[in-house]
Motif scaffolding. Structure first.
Motif, PDB file in Angstrom:
ATOM      1  N   GLY A 106       8.750  32.713 102.208  1.00 50.75           N
ATOM      2  CA  GLY A 106       8.714  31.282 101.949  1.00 50.75           C
ATOM      3  C   GLY A 106       8.595  30.944 100.525  1.00 50.75           C
ATOM      4  N   ILE A 107       9.155  31.923  99.787  1.00 49.04           N
ATOM      5  CA  ILE A 107       8.939  31.760  98.179  1.00 49.04           C
ATOM      6  C   ILE A 107      10.365  32.149  97.684  1.00 49.04           C
ATOM      7  CG2 ILE A 107       8.022  32.733  95.976  1.00 49.04           C
ATOM      8  CD1 ILE A 107       5.453  33.481  97.663  1.00 49.04           C
ATOM      9  N   LEU A 108      11.002  31.177  96.724  1.00 47.80           N
ATOM     10  CA  LEU A 108      12.288  31.373  95.989  1.00 47.80           C
ATOM     11  C   LEU A 108      11.828  31.540  94.650  1.00 47.80           C
ATOM     12  CD1 LEU A 108      14.466  28.859  97.654  1.00 47.80           C
ATOM     13  CD2 LEU A 108      14.518  31.088  97.937  1.00 47.80           C
ATOM     14  N   VAL A 109      12.296  32.483  93.897  1.00 46.55           N
ATOM     15  CA  VAL A 109      12.222  32.741  92.539  1.00 46.55           C
ATOM     16  C   VAL A 109      13.641  32.673  91.742  1.00 46.55           C
ATOM     17  CG1 VAL A 109      11.513  34.443  90.653  1.00 46.55           C
ATOM     18  CG2 VAL A 109      10.260  34.177  92.709  1.00 46.55           C
ATOM     19  N   PHE A 110      13.599  32.076  90.659  1.00 46.89           N
ATOM     20  CA  PHE A 110      14.892  31.829  90.155  1.00 46.89           C
ATOM     21  C   PHE A 110      14.587  32.040  88.500  1.00 46.89           C
ATOM     22  CE2 PHE A 110      18.668  29.524  88.001  1.00 46.89           C
ATOM     23  CZ  PHE A 110      19.652  30.193  88.785  1.00 46.89           C
ATOM     24  N   MET A 157       8.246  22.224  99.155  1.00 43.23           N
ATOM     25  CA  MET A 157       7.582  21.328  98.574  1.00 43.23           C
ATOM     26  C   MET A 157       6.818  21.288  97.449  1.00 43.23           C
ATOM     27  SD  MET A 157       9.001  18.662 100.423  1.00 43.23           S
ATOM     28  CE  MET A 157       8.187  17.520  99.765  1.00 43.23           C
ATOM     29  N   HIS A 158       6.553  22.407  96.964  1.00 37.03           N
ATOM     30  CA  HIS A 158       5.830  22.824  95.846  1.00 37.03           C
ATOM     31  C   HIS A 158       6.394  23.885  94.834  1.00 37.03           C
ATOM     32  CE1 HIS A 158       2.936  20.975  98.723  1.00 37.03           C
ATOM     33  NE2 HIS A 158       2.125  20.621  97.809  1.00 37.03           N
ATOM     34  N   GLY A 159       6.057  23.804  93.616  1.00 32.91           N
ATOM     35  CA  GLY A 159       6.599  24.747  92.685  1.00 32.91           C
ATOM     36  C   GLY A 159       5.956  24.805  91.761  1.00 32.91           C
ATOM     37  N   PHE A 160       6.694  25.854  90.779  1.00 28.51           N
ATOM     38  CA  PHE A 160       5.944  25.844  89.280  1.00 28.51           C
ATOM     39  C   PHE A 160       7.265  26.341  88.465  1.00 28.51           C
ATOM     40  CE2 PHE A 160       4.642  29.788  90.826  1.00 28.51           C
ATOM     41  CZ  PHE A 160       4.779  30.895  89.983  1.00 28.51           C
ATOM     42  N   VAL A 161       7.375  25.953  87.183  1.00 29.63           N
ATOM     43  CA  VAL A 161       7.945  26.694  86.176  1.00 29.63           C
ATOM     44  C   VAL A 161       7.389  27.033  85.302  1.00 29.63           C
ATOM     45  CG1 VAL A 161       9.752  25.999  84.396  1.00 29.63           C
ATOM     46  CG2 VAL A 161       9.837  24.861  86.807  1.00 29.63           C
ATOM     47  N   ALA A 162       7.346  28.477  84.578  1.00 30.71           N
ATOM     48  CA  ALA A 162       6.675  29.026  83.629  1.00 30.71           C
ATOM     49  C   ALA A 162       7.827  29.281  82.614  1.00 30.71           C
ATOM     50  CB  ALA A 162       6.021  30.258  84.168  1.00 30.71           C
ATOM     51  N   ASP A 163       7.806  28.872  81.227  1.00 26.95           N
ATOM     52  CA  ASP A 163       8.514  29.196  80.303  1.00 26.95           C
ATOM     53  C   ASP A 163       8.199  30.491  79.577  1.00 26.95           C
ATOM     54  OD1 ASP A 163      10.529  27.208  81.057  1.00 26.95           O
ATOM     55  OD2 ASP A 163       9.565  25.707  79.650  1.00 26.95           O
ATOM     56  N   PHE A 164       9.064  31.408  79.160  1.00 26.83           N
ATOM     57  CA  PHE A 164       8.362  32.619  78.554  1.00 26.83           C
ATOM     58  C   PHE A 164       9.506  32.750  77.129  1.00 26.83           C
ATOM     59  CE2 PHE A 164       7.249  33.214  82.664  1.00 26.83           C
ATOM     60  CZ  PHE A 164       5.974  33.877  82.526  1.00 26.83           C
ATOM     61  N   ALA A 165       9.021  33.336  76.185  1.00 23.76           N
ATOM     62  CA  ALA A 165       9.918  33.301  74.870  1.00 23.76           C
ATOM     63  C   ALA A 165      10.884  34.479  75.186  1.00 23.76           C
ATOM     64  CB  ALA A 165       8.996  33.850  73.822  1.00 23.76           C
ATOM     65  N   ASP A 166      10.832  35.645  75.990  1.00 24.33           N
ATOM     66  CA  ASP A 166      11.829  36.386  76.308  1.00 24.33           C
ATOM     67  C   ASP A 166      11.495  37.175  77.496  1.00 24.33           C
ATOM     68  OD1 ASP A 166       9.714  38.187  75.674  1.00 24.33           O
ATOM     69  OD2 ASP A 166      10.412  38.291  73.458  1.00 24.33           O
ATOM     70  N   SER A 187      10.998  14.233  94.672  1.00 23.24           N
ATOM     71  CA  SER A 187      12.421  14.125  94.490  1.00 23.24           C
ATOM     72  C   SER A 187      12.905  12.968  95.412  1.00 23.24           C
ATOM     73  CB  SER A 187      13.294  15.286  94.891  1.00 23.24           C
ATOM     74  OG  SER A 187      14.661  15.182  94.882  1.00 23.24           O
ATOM     75  N   PRO A 188      13.557  12.077  94.931  1.00 23.88           N
ATOM     76  CA  PRO A 188      14.361  10.864  95.708  1.00 23.88           C
ATOM     77  C   PRO A 188      15.258  11.226  96.467  1.00 23.88           C
ATOM     78  CG  PRO A 188      14.846  10.616  93.316  1.00 23.88           C
ATOM     79  CD  PRO A 188      13.801  11.922  93.431  1.00 23.88           C
ATOM     80  N   GLU A 189      15.791  12.627  96.226  1.00 27.75           N
ATOM     81  CA  GLU A 189      16.998  13.181  97.151  1.00 27.75           C
ATOM     82  C   GLU A 189      16.491  13.409  98.523  1.00 27.75           C
ATOM     83  OE1 GLU A 189      20.293  14.528  93.989  1.00 27.75           O
ATOM     84  OE2 GLU A 189      18.376  15.514  93.819  1.00 27.75           O
ATOM     85  N   LYS A 190      15.214  14.067  98.337  1.00 32.01           N
ATOM     86  CA  LYS A 190      14.522  14.431  99.622  1.00 32.01           C
ATOM     87  C   LYS A 190      15.427  15.809 100.203  1.00 32.01           C
ATOM     88  CE  LYS A 190      11.538  11.005 100.069  1.00 32.01           C
ATOM     89  NZ  LYS A 190      10.541  10.940  98.929  1.00 32.01           N
ATOM     90  N   ILE A 191      15.806  16.717  99.608  1.00 33.28           N
ATOM     91  CA  ILE A 191      16.429  17.728 100.054  1.00 33.28           C
ATOM     92  C   ILE A 191      15.847  18.912  99.743  1.00 33.28           C
ATOM     93  CG2 ILE A 191      18.981  16.536 100.443  1.00 33.28           C
ATOM     94  CD1 ILE A 191      19.799  17.979  97.782  1.00 33.28           C
ATOM     95  N   GLU A 192      14.530  19.127  99.736  1.00 33.64           N
ATOM     96  CA  GLU A 192      13.753  20.420  99.079  1.00 33.64           C
ATOM     97  C   GLU A 192      13.701  21.551 100.261  1.00 33.64           C
ATOM     98  OE1 GLU A 192      11.612  16.593  97.749  1.00 33.64           O
ATOM     99  OE2 GLU A 192      12.416  17.174  99.399  1.00 33.64           O
ATOM    100  N   HIS A 204      11.225  30.433  84.206  1.00 33.81           N
ATOM    101  CA  HIS A 204      10.814  31.322  85.490  1.00 33.81           C
ATOM    102  C   HIS A 204      10.615  30.105  86.640  1.00 33.81           C
ATOM    103  CE1 HIS A 204       9.065  34.251  87.979  1.00 33.81           C
ATOM    104  NE2 HIS A 204       7.999  33.874  88.151  1.00 33.81           N
ATOM    105  N   ILE A 205      11.442  30.086  87.515  1.00 41.30           N
ATOM    106  CA  ILE A 205      11.223  28.938  88.592  1.00 41.30           C
ATOM    107  C   ILE A 205      10.876  29.296  89.879  1.00 41.30           C
ATOM    108  CG2 ILE A 205      12.387  26.903  89.740  1.00 41.30           C
ATOM    109  CD1 ILE A 205      14.442  27.296  87.109  1.00 41.30           C
ATOM    110  N   VAL A 206       9.631  29.058  90.392  1.00 40.77           N
ATOM    111  CA  VAL A 206       9.266  29.659  91.671  1.00 40.77           C
ATOM    112  C   VAL A 206       8.974  28.171  92.722  1.00 40.77           C
ATOM    113  CG1 VAL A 206       7.307  30.544  92.799  1.00 40.77           C
ATOM    114  CG2 VAL A 206       8.220  31.360  90.751  1.00 40.77           C
ATOM    115  N   LEU A 207       9.556  28.326  93.695  1.00 43.37           N
ATOM    116  CA  LEU A 207       9.280  27.329  94.796  1.00 43.37           C
ATOM    117  C   LEU A 207       8.928  28.024  96.089  1.00 43.37           C
ATOM    118  CD1 LEU A 207      13.191  25.600  94.751  1.00 43.37           C
ATOM    119  CD2 LEU A 207      11.010  25.041  93.365  1.00 43.37           C
ATOM    120  N   VAL A 208       8.096  26.973  96.559  1.00 45.30           N
ATOM    121  CA  VAL A 208       6.994  27.729  97.668  1.00 45.30           C
ATOM    122  C   VAL A 208       7.191  26.665  98.916  1.00 45.30           C
ATOM    123  CG1 VAL A 208       4.814  28.234  98.372  1.00 45.30           C
ATOM    124  CG2 VAL A 208       5.565  28.482  95.812  1.00 45.30           C
TER     125      VAL A 208
END
Length: 104
Positions: A94-98, A55-64, A46-51, A4-8
């Motif tokens: 202002g939030i992306l979820v993938f 600029m902030h986010g989190f990743v949460a890993d779930f079993a299923d 990121s050295p690519e600087k294409i955010e 679960h990827i969330v960018l803010v």
């Protein structure tokens, strides 16, 4: 596993201590939901600087998928999510979820 990827994009008036406090609130959920494997959060370096402002986010890993659903329904997540939206630029805009299924 589900990643679960969330960018803010936080509003310009939201300072780093406030963002840190939000992520601390997120991490407090760890250990409360069966199948929540880990949470990693922070600011992009990121050295690519294409955010594109995300600029902030989190990743949460779930079993299923069921563990992700339990997280989404959990009252701590509901409170955190509302606070995250309140601090994001344009609210929910202002939030992306993938959500990515990951093969082990």
């Amino acid at each position: 596993m589900i990643r679960h990827i969330v960018l803010v994009r936080f509003r310009a008036d939201v300072d780093e201590p406030t963002i840190d406090a939000l992520f601390e609130e997120l991490h407090a959920i760890e250990g409360k939901i069966d199948g929540l494997l880990s949470i990693t959060s922070g600011r992009s370096e990121s050295p690519e600087k294409i955010e594109r402002g995300y600029m902030h986010g989190f990743v949460a890993d779930f079993a299923d998928w069921q563990a992700l659903e339990a997280y989404q329904a959990h009252p701590d997540h509901q409170r955190f999510g509302a606070r995250l939206v309140a601090h994001a630029e344009g609210g929910l805009d202002g939030i992306l979820v993938f959500d990515l299924p990951v093969q082990n």
